[in-house]
Motif scaffolding. Sequence first.
Motif, PDB file in Angstrom:
ATOM      1  N   CYS A 300       0.836  -1.208   0.000  1.00 61.60           N
ATOM      2  CA  CYS A 300       0.000   0.000   0.000  1.00 61.60           C
ATOM      3  C   CYS A 300       0.866   1.251   0.000  1.00 61.60           C
ATOM      4  CB  CYS A 300      -0.923  -0.009   1.204  1.00 61.60           C
ATOM      5  SG  CYS A 300      -1.821   1.543   1.410  1.00 61.60           S
ATOM      6  N   PRO A 301       0.693   2.125  -1.001  1.00 59.97           N
ATOM      7  CA  PRO A 301       1.514   3.338  -1.059  1.00 59.97           C
ATOM      8  C   PRO A 301       1.300   4.222   0.164  1.00 59.97           C
ATOM      9  CG  PRO A 301      -0.256   3.426  -2.686  1.00 59.97           C
ATOM     10  CD  PRO A 301      -0.239   2.034  -2.143  1.00 59.97           C
ATOM     11  N   LEU A 309      -3.223   5.310   7.015  1.00 55.96           N
ATOM     12  CA  LEU A 309      -3.978   4.195   6.435  1.00 55.96           C
ATOM     13  C   LEU A 309      -3.160   2.920   6.307  1.00 55.96           C
ATOM     14  CD1 LEU A 309      -6.428   3.084   4.727  1.00 55.96           C
ATOM     15  CD2 LEU A 309      -5.205   3.925   2.744  1.00 55.96           C
ATOM     16  N   PRO A 311      -4.484  -0.886   4.681  1.00 57.52           N
ATOM     17  CA  PRO A 311      -5.655  -1.685   4.316  1.00 57.52           C
ATOM     18  C   PRO A 311      -5.857  -2.854   5.288  1.00 57.52           C
ATOM     19  CG  PRO A 311      -3.900  -1.856   2.659  1.00 57.52           C
ATOM     20  CD  PRO A 311      -3.507  -0.788   3.606  1.00 57.52           C
ATOM     21  N   CYS A 344      -6.361   6.874   1.033  1.00 56.81           N
ATOM     22  CA  CYS A 344      -6.332   5.780   0.056  1.00 56.81           C
ATOM     23  C   CYS A 344      -6.283   6.357  -1.355  1.00 56.81           C
ATOM     24  CB  CYS A 344      -7.571   4.914   0.226  1.00 56.81           C
ATOM     25  SG  CYS A 344      -7.757   3.681  -1.052  1.00 56.81           S
ATOM     26  N   THR A 346      -6.810   4.605  -3.957  1.00 55.11           N
ATOM     27  CA  THR A 346      -7.642   3.682  -4.739  1.00 55.11           C
ATOM     28  C   THR A 346      -6.831   2.932  -5.795  1.00 55.11           C
ATOM     29  OG1 THR A 346      -8.310   5.256  -6.461  1.00 55.11           O
ATOM     30  CG2 THR A 346      -9.634   5.218  -4.471  1.00 55.11           C
ATOM     31  N   CYS A 347      -5.545   2.726  -5.485  1.00 50.63           N
ATOM     32  CA  CYS A 347      -4.666   2.125  -6.482  1.00 50.63           C
ATOM     33  C   CYS A 347      -4.921   0.631  -6.670  1.00 50.63           C
ATOM     34  CB  CYS A 347      -3.215   2.351  -6.087  1.00 50.63           C
ATOM     35  SG  CYS A 347      -2.704   1.370  -4.663  1.00 50.63           S
ATOM     36  N   ALA A 348      -5.562   0.003  -5.680  1.00 49.65           N
ATOM     37  CA  ALA A 348      -5.911  -1.424  -5.739  1.00 49.65           C
ATOM     38  C   ALA A 348      -4.708  -2.358  -5.676  1.00 49.65           C
ATOM     39  CB  ALA A 348      -6.771  -1.756  -6.962  1.00 49.65           C
ATOM     40  N   ALA A 349      -3.552  -1.841  -5.259  1.00 50.47           N
ATOM     41  CA  ALA A 349      -2.404  -2.730  -5.081  1.00 50.47           C
ATOM     42  C   ALA A 349      -2.722  -3.759  -3.998  1.00 50.47           C
ATOM     43  CB  ALA A 349      -1.174  -1.922  -4.680  1.00 50.47           C
ATOM     44  N   CYS A 350      -3.482  -3.323  -2.998  1.00 52.92           N
ATOM     45  CA  CYS A 350      -3.841  -4.225  -1.897  1.00 52.92           C
ATOM     46  C   CYS A 350      -4.671  -5.399  -2.412  1.00 52.92           C
ATOM     47  CB  CYS A 350      -4.608  -3.461  -0.832  1.00 52.92           C
ATOM     48  SG  CYS A 350      -5.951  -2.438  -1.455  1.00 52.92           S
ATOM     49  N   PRO A 361     -10.297  -1.345  -0.887  1.00 52.23           N
ATOM     50  CA  PRO A 361     -10.680   0.033  -1.220  1.00 52.23           C
ATOM     51  C   PRO A 361     -12.183   0.238  -1.308  1.00 52.23           C
ATOM     52  CG  PRO A 361      -9.548  -1.017  -3.069  1.00 52.23           C
ATOM     53  CD  PRO A 361      -9.383  -1.907  -1.894  1.00 52.23           C
ATOM     54  N   ILE A 364     -13.185   1.180   2.091  1.00 53.22           N
ATOM     55  CA  ILE A 364     -12.643   2.504   2.427  1.00 53.22           C
ATOM     56  C   ILE A 364     -13.444   3.596   1.716  1.00 53.22           C
ATOM     57  CG2 ILE A 364     -10.600   3.986   2.240  1.00 53.22           C
ATOM     58  CD1 ILE A 364      -8.909   1.354   2.369  1.00 53.22           C
TER      59      ILE A 364
HETATM   60  S1  SF4 Z   1      -6.179   0.978  -2.826  1.00 51.42           S
HETATM   61 FE1  SF4 Z   1      -5.289  -0.323  -1.233  1.00 51.42          FE
HETATM   62  S2  SF4 Z   1      -3.106  -0.239  -1.584  1.00 51.42           S
HETATM   63 FE2  SF4 Z   1      -3.982   1.453  -2.723  1.00 51.42          FE
HETATM   64  S3  SF4 Z   1      -3.881   3.181  -1.298  1.00 51.42           S
HETATM   65 FE3  SF4 Z   1      -5.895   2.256  -1.014  1.00 51.42          FE
HETATM   66  S4  SF4 Z   1      -5.605   0.824   0.656  1.00 51.42           S
HETATM   67 FE4  SF4 Z   1      -3.561   1.335  -0.073  1.00 51.42          FE
END
Ligand code: SF4
Lengths: 666, 251
Positions: A300-301, A309, A311, A344, A346-350, A361, A364
């Motif tokens: 998570c960035p 934050l 996740p 967040c 919302t990059c969805a890396a998680c 996300p 969140i």
């Molecule tokens: S989408 Fe997931 S990885 Fe990306 S910023 Fe939000 S919580 Fe972190």
Amino acid sequence: MERIPYWNIGYGLLIDLLSLPALAVFGYGIYGHWKRIRQGKASVKLGLTLDALKLGPLHIRSFLTRGIVGTRIYRKLCTGIAHGLLFWGMVLLSAGTILVFANVLFRLPVFKGEFNHWFMGAALDAAGVAALAGVVYLLIRRLFPPERLTCFRANSGFIQVEIGIIAIVVTGFFIEGARIAQNGADPGSFVGNWLGSMLSVGRGGLELHRYLWWTHGLLALATIAYIPFSPLVHLVLAPANAGLDVPVPGPKMGVIDFESFEGDGDETPSLGASKLADFSRKNLLDASTCLKCGRCHEVCPAAQTGKKLSPKGVMVTLAEYLQHGRMDDESLLEAISTDAIYSCTTCAACMEACPVSVNQPNAILQMRQHLLMERSEMPEIMGQANRSLEARHHPFIGTGFGPNDWRKGIDVPFYEKGTTEYLLWIGCSVAYEERTQSIARAMVAILKHAGVSFGILEENRCTGDPAKQMGNEFLFTEIAGQNIEEFNDLGVTKVITMCPHCFNSFTRHYPLLGAKFDVVPHAVLLRGLIEAGKITLTNSGQAICYHDPCYLGRHNQVLSEPRSVVSSVGQLVEMPRHGCESFCCGAGGGNYWTEEEGTRINQTRAKEALDTGAKTIATACPFCMLMLTDGLKKFTEEQMVKDIAELVCSRMESGAQGVPQTLVST
Amino acid sequence: MHIIVLAKVVPDYEVPSADFELVGNRAHPRYTRMIGLYDENAIELGVQLKEKLGADLTVASYGLGDDVQFLRKALAMGADKVVLVEGTSDDPYVIAANLKEAIDRQGAVDLVLAGRQSSDMDRGVVPGVLAGMLDLPFVPQACGVESADGGWKIAQITETGKRLLKLSGTGVLSITSVPENVPRIPAVKAIFAAKKKPVEKLAEIGTGKMNVSELSVAIPKVESNCELIPAEDMDEAVRVLLRRLKEERYL
Ligand code: SF4
Ligand SMILES: Cc1cc2nc3c(=O)[nH]c(=O)nc-3n(C[C@H](O)[C@H](O)[C@H](O)COP(=O)(O)OP(=O)(O)OC[C@H]3O[C@@H](n4cnc5c(N)ncnc54)[C@H](O)[C@@H]3O)c2cc1C
Ligand code: SF4
């Protein structure tokens, strides 16, 4: 001699009978999970037409791949292999046990011939060794855990079940050894035969065998009964969660229908989520399934650059509230914190990293929707961006440019009903910042050069996507409605986007609001033009590092096209984190308009790009371009970031017709 | 208790200077319209008073009929009603007379709040003229108001500090911005509720003008000529900078 089941055991069938109460407790435990999850709302309709194979609500493919095979878990190779050995080892051993039952009950001839030799003997012993190796590795890792396992909260309970499994497998081997010591070697049972050769024969051996047998059997049944009350419940929940997840990447927010707010009734639903009861069943299943493995935390960035934050933290908090039945407790938002909810990107890396298909996300963003639309709570700069979007149709507060400044001095055709083929969508991100304006100019030059029939809108506005990502679904719906109306009036059927956020919004959310048009991101269009020979490029042979914009790569799987474009003008090099595992530039989720705490995400990413040694950093998103350009300033004064359109334009063989090169290159 | 807030709908007051153009001495109609900057501070203060005192809050405006859509934002922020006198004059006297007409129709009024200056004309005249017409005291540059036995306790901000004033009875205040009156962002339910709140439209009354006429309007073009002075050696850079400033007669 042929193996006799329940040899040396009086009343061995008791185990078969005892399995019934064990299964009952198991079922009761699973029912408990279902009862908790059932309190959530039905999920919003996503209106996506997927040709995925479905069984009821279950998506078969993801159920089998991500759910049963657990494909994601192998992204961490050692853990993945250990988990695989344990899981598949136990699957084989359970199959063996069931075959023994079948032999007892129905005289299935499993102890005969080759099958006995290779499966009941060799394969099951190998499975036992594999499971043991896997579980010992996992136990050691629990005892000396990496930070991701312990941050926020460790999953207590894994150590007990791991010790339990070790005990089951070890006793299993010793029973086999003790039996073989008495009855002679079994074909294929290499572990049993070896242990048997070392164990004593005689009364002691018989008693040891009997004693171990009951311990093994009862322990196994107890473990089965304990599954729903332990972290092992992921055996059931993880495949369910994978199967119920709509197999489309990204948070899958759908849209909100504001019709019900128009009526007279005061009974308008609360927007977004402020308590567990506001979440969908899938959200609650996510929280129940989360294993607290922290893989999401690691990628998570926000979490990795010192923001509030995580996740994992969000999922842990949701799970705790659910565990304690705090369905209507609004302290949830404070427990997670407004800062965390807004950080967040919302990059969805998680989501990409999560081994059990959790959609972090989504949860969140629902809380964000509540903060913004019900409580008007948001960070100051986002608030200003929101107001600007509402009043001026673009969120670029304090811009020095008017909506048409980007095309000063060049001739750009307007979209004409019935004659123009493509609408070149400008939106906000290439209009109001000097650095990105040249993306639009480059694109115009390329389209003219390639002879594509295109035009722009006379008045350009934003898609409304920033509003949506900031939680202002209402404003998004209004802006999208206006855009759709204008598109319909003009008869627009094909749209080119330069911003992946626009692309994502047009393809995921606009159709739900009644839009009917095809959208092509400029990366795909450019590759098409190059392949069709409409534009010829000279390759500089120089190294170019490509940064995947989250909303083009991870969210929409447009990975090979921009790479192929980059490869036709230079030598593509990759950063350590690329493709679906790319690292966000920091701008997503409205965080372009924010005062960052901790390390700057864009600097982290810019450094990673710089470290590849490439002199050019290519990307395909105006926001990424702005963030990386800014992030790079910490390390170098050179302007290294280029959009793929700029790269193409500068290497077009006969130059950009009608557009002075000075307007294109920067 | 009844509080009136004056709000004017103006063209976007943050158009980048490079993009700004005048047509007939006024901002080009292509710019989006919105409630003036300080007027929103006045509305916010009004809403806070309404919430504290249980007052009725009416927004009065003089302007174009189509501008109701922008005035609805005041309703979403918490006002109860909008009264709009439809007219196109820019004359402060005409505006004030029409606003007086609108206020007179509202029955008893306990307080009138205005912005310190509109975001288009930037004059700050209307509230004072209106106070004169209503025969009420006028307090400019107010930033905070509290109800105090039959009147109001008012904080007035000056360039150098803050002054506390006591106003007995009704008055007209023009409001300047402070962190306490940053306009709220209306919640979605409030936006929908605002669609159902009453909007009263009144016709303009004819009235005399001020004896001031506009001769010309000039918006200077902002030009930036950037000359970089090398800063490797700080002492040398300062010397060069001083010499250049003198050469260009800035010093
Ligand atoms: S989408 Fe997931 S990885 Fe990306 S910023 Fe939000 S919580 Fe972190
Ligand atoms: C940062 C700053 C620095 C300044 N510095 C200087 C300076 O150095 N020197 C200088 O001379 N001036 C300066 N000024 C400007 C000066 O303060 C203004 O001239 C004056 O305060 C405002 O006059 P106005 O006539 O525009 O207001 P008006 O147009 O009279 O408007 C005032 C308020 O009356 C109400 N109103 C007006 N019209 C209507 C309508 N049609 N309907 C409903 N309500 C209405 C609104 O509430 C409005 O906000 C400065 C201003 C600012 C913001
Ligand atoms: S959400 Fe997924 S990745 Fe994150 S801690 Fe839970 S199981 Fe692990």
